[in-house]
Design an enzyme around this catalytic site. Sequence first.
Site, PDB file in Angstrom:
ATOM      1  N   CYS A 346      -8.470   6.811   9.172  1.00  0.00           N
ATOM      2  CA  CYS A 346      -9.932   6.825   9.351  1.00  0.00           C
ATOM      3  C   CYS A 346     -10.397   8.082  10.051  1.00  0.00           C
ATOM      4  O   CYS A 346      -9.765   8.526  11.009  1.00  0.00           O
ATOM      5  CB  CYS A 346     -10.374   5.669  10.235  1.00  0.00           C
ATOM      6  SG  CYS A 346      -9.981   4.085   9.567  1.00  0.00           S
ATOM      7  N   ASP A 379      -8.837  -5.435  12.678  1.00  0.00           N
ATOM      8  CA  ASP A 379      -8.576  -4.646  11.472  1.00  0.00           C
ATOM      9  C   ASP A 379      -8.396  -3.166  11.803  1.00  0.00           C
ATOM     10  O   ASP A 379      -9.350  -2.481  12.168  1.00  0.00           O
ATOM     11  CB  ASP A 379      -9.771  -4.835  10.511  1.00  0.00           C
ATOM     12  CG  ASP A 379      -9.585  -4.065   9.214  1.00  0.00           C
ATOM     13  OD1 ASP A 379      -8.490  -3.532   8.980  1.00  0.00           O
ATOM     14  OD2 ASP A 379     -10.556  -4.010   8.435  1.00  0.00           O
ATOM     15  N   GLY A 401      -2.808  -1.865   7.362  1.00  0.00           N
ATOM     16  CA  GLY A 401      -2.812  -0.984   6.189  1.00  0.00           C
ATOM     17  C   GLY A 401      -1.598  -0.085   6.246  1.00  0.00           C
ATOM     18  O   GLY A 401      -0.594  -0.287   5.554  1.00  0.00           O
ATOM     19  N   ARG A 426      -4.161   6.319   1.359  1.00  0.00           N
ATOM     20  CA  ARG A 426      -5.428   7.007   1.555  1.00  0.00           C
ATOM     21  C   ARG A 426      -6.503   6.068   2.079  1.00  0.00           C
ATOM     22  O   ARG A 426      -6.507   4.866   1.783  1.00  0.00           O
ATOM     23  CB  ARG A 426      -5.896   7.645   0.241  1.00  0.00           C
ATOM     24  CG  ARG A 426      -6.276   6.650  -0.836  1.00  0.00           C
ATOM     25  CD  ARG A 426      -6.643   7.363  -2.125  1.00  0.00           C
ATOM     26  NE  ARG A 426      -7.139   6.440  -3.141  1.00  0.00           N
ATOM     27  CZ  ARG A 426      -7.331   6.755  -4.406  1.00  0.00           C
ATOM     28  NH1 ARG A 426      -7.043   7.970  -4.837  1.00  0.00           N
ATOM     29  NH2 ARG A 426      -7.799   5.861  -5.250  1.00  0.00           N
ATOM     30  N   MET A 428     -10.096   4.323   2.318  1.00  0.00           N
ATOM     31  CA  MET A 428     -11.038   3.929   1.263  1.00  0.00           C
ATOM     32  C   MET A 428     -12.306   4.782   1.349  1.00  0.00           C
ATOM     33  O   MET A 428     -13.127   4.770   0.441  1.00  0.00           O
ATOM     34  CB  MET A 428     -11.369   2.443   1.393  1.00  0.00           C
ATOM     35  CG  MET A 428     -10.181   1.542   1.090  1.00  0.00           C
ATOM     36  SD  MET A 428      -9.605   1.685  -0.606  1.00  0.00           S
ATOM     37  CE  MET A 428     -10.707   0.527  -1.412  1.00  0.00           C
ATOM     38  N   ARG A 441     -18.664   0.881  -0.045  1.00  0.00           N
ATOM     39  CA  ARG A 441     -18.173   0.425   1.258  1.00  0.00           C
ATOM     40  C   ARG A 441     -18.743   1.290   2.389  1.00  0.00           C
ATOM     41  O   ARG A 441     -18.934   0.838   3.500  1.00  0.00           O
ATOM     42  CB  ARG A 441     -16.652   0.555   1.210  1.00  0.00           C
ATOM     43  CG  ARG A 441     -15.881   0.040   2.366  1.00  0.00           C
ATOM     44  CD  ARG A 441     -14.412   0.341   2.050  1.00  0.00           C
ATOM     45  NE  ARG A 441     -13.526  -0.202   3.039  1.00  0.00           N
ATOM     46  CZ  ARG A 441     -12.554  -1.065   2.779  1.00  0.00           C
ATOM     47  NH1 ARG A 441     -12.369  -1.505   1.567  1.00  0.00           N
ATOM     48  NH2 ARG A 441     -11.768  -1.496   3.723  1.00  0.00           N
ATOM     49  N   SER A 510       6.779   3.486  28.548  1.00  0.00           N
ATOM     50  CA  SER A 510       6.909   2.344  27.627  1.00  0.00           C
ATOM     51  C   SER A 510       7.768   2.648  26.405  1.00  0.00           C
ATOM     52  O   SER A 510       8.305   1.743  25.771  1.00  0.00           O
ATOM     53  CB  SER A 510       5.528   1.906  27.136  1.00  0.00           C
ATOM     54  OG  SER A 510       4.705   1.608  28.230  1.00  0.00           O
TER      55      SER A 510
HETATM   56  P1  XMP Z   1      -4.417   1.047   9.524  1.00  0.00           P
HETATM   57  O1  XMP Z   1      -4.453   1.613  10.908  1.00  0.00           O
HETATM   58  O2  XMP Z   1      -3.698  -0.244   9.449  1.00  0.00           O
HETATM   59  O3  XMP Z   1      -5.950   0.754   9.156  1.00  0.00           O
HETATM   60  O4  XMP Z   1      -3.882   2.053   8.558  1.00  0.00           O
HETATM   61  C1  XMP Z   1      -6.342   0.088   7.987  1.00  0.00           C
HETATM   62  C2  XMP Z   1      -7.814  -0.218   8.047  1.00  0.00           C
HETATM   63  O5  XMP Z   1      -8.586   0.988   8.107  1.00  0.00           O
HETATM   64  C3  XMP Z   1      -9.883   0.766   7.539  1.00  0.00           C
HETATM   65  N1  XMP Z   1     -10.134   1.840   6.571  1.00  0.00           N
HETATM   66  C4  XMP Z   1     -10.882   2.923   6.823  1.00  0.00           C
HETATM   67  N2  XMP Z   1     -11.660   3.246   7.896  1.00  0.00           N
HETATM   68  N3  XMP Z   1     -12.223   5.293   6.828  1.00  0.00           N
HETATM   69  C5  XMP Z   1     -12.342   4.441   7.887  1.00  0.00           C
HETATM   70  O6  XMP Z   1     -13.045   4.768   8.859  1.00  0.00           O
HETATM   71  C6  XMP Z   1     -11.481   5.026   5.728  1.00  0.00           C
HETATM   72  O7  XMP Z   1     -11.391   5.819   4.801  1.00  0.00           O
HETATM   73  C7  XMP Z   1     -10.786   3.774   5.728  1.00  0.00           C
HETATM   74  N4  XMP Z   1     -10.002   3.177   4.798  1.00  0.00           N
HETATM   75  C8  XMP Z   1      -9.608   1.987   5.358  1.00  0.00           C
HETATM   76  C9  XMP Z   1      -9.871  -0.598   6.904  1.00  0.00           C
HETATM   77  O8  XMP Z   1     -10.564  -1.475   7.769  1.00  0.00           O
HETATM   78  C10 XMP Z   1      -8.380  -0.920   6.819  1.00  0.00           C
HETATM   79  O9  XMP Z   1      -8.122  -2.292   6.801  1.00  0.00           O
END
Ligand code: XMP
Length: 525
Positions: A346, A379, A401, A426, A428, A441, A510
């Site tokens: 993100c 999330d 993710g 990647r 979203m 989204r 840690s």
């Molecule tokens: P992790 O840290 O598990 O996060 O890789 C997955 C979550 O990130 C969100 N998500 C995004 N948030 N830009 C954002 O700000 C993006 O392009 C993006 N793509 C996914 C989403 O909530 C996912 O479950």
Amino acid sequence: MAAEPSPCAAVDDAFFQPADSFFPAQQGVALTYDDVTLATQYSEILPRDANLETSLAEHLHLQIPIISADMDTVTESRMAIAMALNGGLGLIHYNMPERQQLSEVTRVKYHVHGLIQEPIKVSPDQFIGDVLTLIEERHFSFSTFPIVDDQDHLLGLLPGHVVRPRYAGRKVSEAMMPRASVQTIAERELQPDPIGRADRFFNEHLGIHKLLVVDDADRLRGLFTLSDIERITQEKAAPLKPGRDSQFRLLCGAAVSATRSSTGELDHARIVRHVAALVERGVDTVAVSTAHGFSKGVGETVRSLRDAFPELPIIAGNVTTASAVEYLARCGANAVKVGQGPGSICTTRIVAGVGIPQLTALYVCGKAAQAAGVAIIADGGISKSGDIVKALALSHAVICGGLLAGCPEAPGQIIEINGKPYKQYRGMGSPAAMKAGSAARYGHSKDTARKVAAEGVEALKEVSASLDSVMTQLVGGIQSGMGYLGAPNLAELRRRARFSRITPAGQRESAPHDIVEVKTGASNT
Ligand code: XMP
């Protein structure tokens, strides 16, 4: 015997505080996973006995509180099947045509659920060579097929031992076991316990591995295989059970967006029509998944879905404030996704300057969720099992993710760079994903002629072990945390968690330090 209260307990209480004292004392500072640690507690709980079940809605219960993200490099049917088999849930992403999302959900719902309702059949006029081609083309791992006429009446069974190249020129009708010799069961005899009935049949009929189900007109209605029934009956005794619905099908969720028409208006009719089709396929929950859940479009979408589907568990998000949770709960959401900008891919916080670090966001949102009687889901931003334990101290489930994107079950090809295997991961909100459909989204149109600010990056993840192994590590880590806190279940984990802030020096302490690491532990999971 429980530990006696002692004066020392007062010392602990002063330093290690429950969420309701700890977070208000940090007002104005937003904290995330690595900013805090949990104090250990007197325990009578062995980690393996810690129960991970969680409930996100009246009709949505998971065996483990882990959900795979609705991202196009994380969850399609293969990941959703593996997640459900591990007791969790996969949310199928929506960066694909609606029709394709329906078939992805169908694939999950019809993965080994006992009765195969659409068995692969052959006709008596086919050649064995045709059957061999069918097996090769569709990669079937079985070679025994029911034989039916064009009205589906059962004519016999083609046994696997005749499906060989040496008989390729022979007709199926010459090689088949005739109807009179084929063991079948009437559909009406299966209730009330189809699996138990099939299990009894296989016990009574030594050596028979397939049981065909027919209706009163002798039309083929389904098929049980011994291996499926054995897998299902073994599951019943396993400590971690797959997530299944009332018809014994695997659980599956799907994400939807707040779709707009070409004039920019919310397209309620289209959203409701699509969700109706998902429900017909057996979807267990839909997630109205956007970057800004505290918005009119998301609220109205949730409201129309709630009106159209009073019983459907609805997840909505993403948000990071109490007012947003209250709003979505009022609109009809059962569970709210919390997380704006914590994800590993993100850039929302950098691009838009908004979002709240996860633990503070979870605490604040949790207050509203408690009052409204909804669940919250953490999330994004989870990079190790310890983060999940901290998240679950304030929420009902987590969405991952990046932790899962390197698994073979995630969509996408393996790319080799300097001899090392990687998979694409990647955001979203990355330019490529938005172009492929997820722009809604982030409140943008898919129209690439309009320049929009991306809120995610395109990245690579090292290929990891199978989802089963990753889940074993994650579940083991969560149970370990629960053992340290003396929490037999997740409600107790939330009740018993005592927080303390840590400094950068504490963080350094840690992780492994001051050593030359020769073998990496599973510290990334
Ligand atoms: P992790 O840290 O598990 O996060 O890789 C997955 C979550 O990130 C969100 N998500 C995004 N948030 N830009 C954002 O700000 C993006 O392009 C993006 N793509 C996914 C989403 O909530 C996912 O479950």
